[in-house]
Structure formats: C-alpha cells, structure tokens
Design a protein around this motif. Structure first.
Motif: not given
Length: 173
Positions: A115-138
């Motif tokens: 199903v899945w290709a090898p690997g993944f991309h990630d970005r650590a969210m900074r404490s100042s990042d708005d998690l709800r804004a990131a969730a909206r983006y997702v």
C-alpha cells in the motif's frame, strides 16, 4: 572546497530516507505533521470502499496506545496527519507501526503488492505553532485538490477538536 569543510567519505550525507532522518530526534509530547504516499502514488483511495476500509484501519485505537492522532486526512494517493508523540515512542517507529498495520489490514481479501511507499515526510510543530491552523491545513487538502467544494462532503478525515469521534465510523454519504 569551502574552508573548514571536511569532504572525506565518512562525512558525506547519507542517501535516501535514512539520510533525511540523521540528526533528527523524536520528542515525547511534541506534535508532528506527517505525510506519506501510496506505492507509486497509485490513487487506491479513489475507490470509496477502499478509502473507508483504510480510514477505519488508520483510526484503529490499537495503533494509538502510545501516541495520539490529532487530525488526519486520507487522500486518493497519500495521507496527512498531526501526531502527538507519546512517551517512549519515536516518530519512525510510530509511522512504521501505522503503515505496517494499515497495510496488513488493507490487504485482507485484496491482491496488492503493498500500500505505502517507503519513508515519510515530517515537520515538528513548534510550541508557538497554532495546532488548529495546522489541523485546518491538513483537513482542507480535499478542498485544495478539488475533490469537494466543502469539507463536510469529504468523509475521510477527522480532528480531536471536533469531539465527535472518527468520521470513518459514520455511514457513508
């Protein structure tokens, strides 16, 4: 050659996914934006039955006993998620468990070479990042991709801020 740069063979960057991970740390309690794609970017989840089955597998509570899935969306050929890393867990292990278990679950009764290709991309969210804004983006990915004209019409996403459980468990529209 730049001054002060050692160009010896043992200092060359590692190739492939391992090279991208070198020097990165997984920190319990931190939130990561994670993306991975299907093998050969096949749009497996354009098929509603396959997408529904995969969404169920992704949200299986047994996968999230250490870490927490905060928001996610399943697209025809990839997945995005916000994962809060749990204690005694590394991000590569968490993603590997997610990909392995969903692949195993998905293959039941189907003929697929993976199903899945090898690997993944990630970005650590900074404490100042708005998690709800990131969730909206997702969860807005289906809108940006032109799959729907309003997010409520796309059934393969969820976020903890909704407080109403996994959308994959609701009847299909």
């Amino acid at each position: 050659m730049l001054a002060g740069m050692d160009q010896s063979a043992h200092h060359r960057p590692a190739q492939g996914h391992a090279g991208l991970r070198r020097g990165r740390r997984s920190i319990a309690g931190h939130v990561y934006l994670v993306t991975f794609v299907t093998r050969d970017r096949r749009p497996l989840f354009s098929d509603p039955a396959m997408a529904h089955d995969m969404a169920r597998a992704i949200t299986d509570k047994r996968l999230w006993y250490r870490s927490r899935l905060m928001a996610w969306v399943l697209m025809p050929d990839h997945w995005h998620g916000l994962i809060e890393l749990g204690a005694m867990e590394t991000l590569p292990v968490c993603v590997q468990r997610l990909k392995a278990n969903t692949s195993r679950s998905f293959r039941v009764g189907r003929q697929h070479d993976g199903v899945w290709a090898p690997g993944f991309h990630d970005r650590a969210m900074r404490s100042s990042d708005d998690l709800r804004a990131a969730a909206r983006y997702v969860i807005a990915n289906p809108l940006r991709a032109g799959l729907v004209d309003e997010i409520g019409k796309y059934p393969y996403w969820d976020a903890v801020w909704l407080g109403n459980g996994c959308l994959a468990d609701r009847p299909e529209r």
